[in-house]
Motif scaffolding. Sequence first.
Motif, mmCIF file in Angstrom:
data_model
loop_
_atom_site.group_PDB
_atom_site.id
_atom_site.type_symbol
_atom_site.label_atom_id
_atom_site.label_comp_id
_atom_site.label_asym_id
_atom_site.label_seq_id
_atom_site.Cartn_x
_atom_site.Cartn_y
_atom_site.Cartn_z
ATOM 1 N N LYS A 58 23.992 32.010 -56.476
ATOM 2 C CA LYS A 58 24.596 32.951 -57.422
ATOM 3 C C LYS A 58 26.079 32.635 -57.657
ATOM 4 O O LYS A 58 26.754 32.108 -56.775
ATOM 5 N N LEU A 77 22.148 42.128 -51.950
ATOM 6 C CA LEU A 77 21.254 40.970 -52.129
ATOM 7 C C LEU A 77 21.657 40.131 -53.337
ATOM 8 O O LEU A 77 21.779 38.905 -53.250
ATOM 9 N N ARG A 118 16.055 38.876 -49.129
ATOM 10 C CA ARG A 118 15.077 39.118 -50.190
ATOM 11 C C ARG A 118 13.721 39.554 -49.627
ATOM 12 O O ARG A 118 12.929 40.218 -50.303
ATOM 13 N N PHE A 136 7.819 45.410 -53.150
ATOM 14 C CA PHE A 136 7.242 45.338 -54.497
ATOM 15 C C PHE A 136 6.034 44.401 -54.561
ATOM 16 O O PHE A 136 5.722 43.867 -55.623
ATOM 17 N N MET A 150 11.278 56.262 -55.788
ATOM 18 C CA MET A 150 10.926 54.923 -55.324
ATOM 19 C C MET A 150 11.915 54.424 -54.267
ATOM 20 O O MET A 150 11.511 53.884 -53.248
ATOM 21 N N ASP A 181 19.404 42.183 -69.335
ATOM 22 C CA ASP A 181 20.591 41.447 -68.890
ATOM 23 C C ASP A 181 20.857 40.409 -69.992
ATOM 24 O O ASP A 181 20.431 39.259 -69.891
ATOM 25 N N SER A 229 21.993 35.595 -65.772
ATOM 26 C CA SER A 229 22.563 35.626 -64.434
ATOM 27 C C SER A 229 23.307 34.330 -64.131
ATOM 28 O O SER A 229 22.810 33.237 -64.395
ATOM 29 N N ARG A 289 25.176 31.301 -62.035
ATOM 30 C CA ARG A 289 24.997 30.471 -60.842
ATOM 31 C C ARG A 289 26.221 29.565 -60.684
ATOM 32 O O ARG A 289 26.984 29.383 -61.630
ATOM 33 N N ALA A 332 15.476 33.862 -56.834
ATOM 34 C CA ALA A 332 16.417 34.993 -56.946
ATOM 35 C C ALA A 332 16.185 35.748 -58.249
ATOM 36 O O ALA A 332 17.076 36.390 -58.777
ATOM 37 N N ASN A 333 14.955 35.673 -58.768
ATOM 38 C CA ASN A 333 14.679 36.380 -60.025
ATOM 39 C C ASN A 333 14.603 37.879 -59.762
ATOM 40 O O ASN A 333 14.854 38.345 -58.642
ATOM 41 N N ALA A 389 13.478 41.189 -58.569
ATOM 42 C CA ALA A 389 12.518 41.581 -57.536
ATOM 43 C C ALA A 389 11.621 42.711 -58.027
ATOM 44 O O ALA A 389 10.514 42.899 -57.515
ATOM 45 N N GLY A 390 12.103 43.464 -59.041
ATOM 46 C CA GLY A 390 11.355 44.660 -59.464
ATOM 47 C C GLY A 390 10.571 44.480 -60.747
ATOM 48 O O GLY A 390 10.157 45.467 -61.363
#
Length: 557
Positions: A156, A172, A185, A192, A239, A411, A415, A417, A494-495, A497-498
């Motif tokens: 990241k 995270l 992670r 999930f 949740m 987004d 993201s 990097r 790292a995509n 998670a939800g």
Amino acid sequence: MSSVLQHVTVQDALVVQAVCGLLAHLIFKRYEPERPLYVALLVLAAPLVLSLLLVTHLPLISSLVVSFVTYNATLLTSILFYRVGPFHPLARYPGPLLCKVSMIYMAIHTYHGKRHEYIRQLFELYGDVVRTGPNEICIRDPAAIDPLMGPTGLPKGPMWIGRSMDPPSLPLIAQQDTTEHHRRRRPWNRAFNTASLKGYEPVVAARVSQLVEHLKGIKGVTKLTHWLDLYVFDFMSDMAFGGGSETMRGDEDNDKFRYLMDSSMQATVILEVLPWLRKVVHLLPGSARELVMFRKMCFQRATHRVQSGSVTKDLFHYLNNEDGAEEVSPPLMRVVSDAALAVVAGSDTTAAILSITFFFLLRNPDVYAKLKEEVDHYYPPGEDACDTQHYPKMQWLDAALNETLRLYPADLSGSQRMPTPGSGGKLIGPYFVPEGTAVRVHTFSLHRDPRNFSPHTDDFWPERWIIGGSDEKSATTPIVHNTAAFIPFSVGPANCAGKNLAMLEMRMLLCCCIQQLEFELAGDLAQDPGKFERQVRDWFILQKGELLVIVRPRVKV
Ligand code: HEM
């Protein structure tokens, strides 16, 4: 000492001050100091000391001013020439001069919420790779996706650290050490996985039914965006924290919490673009007040939940190792550091996509009619539309959601990097990314590139997902449908998670609403529908405008 200074001429003093300015640039470049104390030492204290060289020739104030100007002007000029000059490692990449000079230029576009559109224009002007900052590039090329974010991709970038505001433990999403990221992670993946998702289904269903019943009782015009915000927020609370939020029932405390989240987004994204500003925020009490309050409330909520223990198998059940899957349980500080991530990622994203999907459906009655037909086919009156068994067969449902995610990925700018320090850099597809460079594949531009999706690239055309996915591609509608360039949830280890949870929340809500309610655009959106899209802001998580609708129960036929 004073006798030594007497031998220093004004000319000598100016040369020494200028050379020290150059040395300061080398220090900034090599160590990138961010702590205000170090910056103050380099920018203020150094010229203050150097002013002594002039005191025997000039009055004290003049010595100070001359020293400060000579030293800092040399420092700034050196930085400027280096950034725009041929020796900068990113010199080969084109981009606007002002972007090369400073991130402040991008921060201005970001402040106004139109960074996504600006970067898209830059690609039109400069090609598929653009220098968007002194040390940042953006790419609009599907060939870069896997090398950048896939299993052997880069860690990241610094944007996540800026956003996180230096908590005692980073969340995270900001973990730059890939081994640590992988470790952090694991509980998210358990939270999930397929079995856990099955467990959330009745919880989503209860919130969906609550919202649908509420909407049935509304007479006249209502702000649908507001109700969708409350639905996702109350569900997120169930949740993540095992409950505790009833905003749909008028819970004012949680509504304030939710309001703080939305109103702190603009400050958050500025910290993302200028990560060093977080150090200044700490020093100025009262700055980014809403953001600071929001983060505090997230930590308090998570701490309270962890200390109270598990009631249901919520997210913190896994993050706090209450399922006993890890040999060693993490310390409290690390567990609660993911609180703001759970709240923001778990609510604002899904609410934005649901709102925009409704907007597009209401603007495109033919698509709405097809989706209604599909819902009625699988869930005729009396059937439970919260029963997920038919969702995988519902092609219009997914086509509508995918098309919204294509046009408006939550987004928008993607993201960031950055190559691992000491690695020297990495080849990302055809592009070399030197060490110290922040890089992103710009999701909004990638999704709106006719080379990936056409025809009707900028229009809501869900058919593309049906025709594009079928074996018998129509000869009459030659289409380009590059699903490898569709990355609303990012890709790789790292995509998002939800993702599956978000899809569940959105599918269930749409099915139940369409089965039981009729919607119509209202207010000035009925005359000026473009206003809704103009109100979209790229404040990391897409911020939407208001969607006013008339809602009524569907008449059963
Ligand atoms: C439509 C809804 C959503 C969209 C479009 C979305 C999109 C994204 C994107 C693009 C990222 C960045 C990944 C990267 O750095 O490569 C992300 C990260 C993340 N999202 Fe989502 N998200 C959504 C909903 C959710 C939900 C409901 C949750 C549940 C809490 C969630 C949890 C996360 C987490 C934990 C991360 C960090 C992953 C990591 O760094 O390993 N997201 N999301």
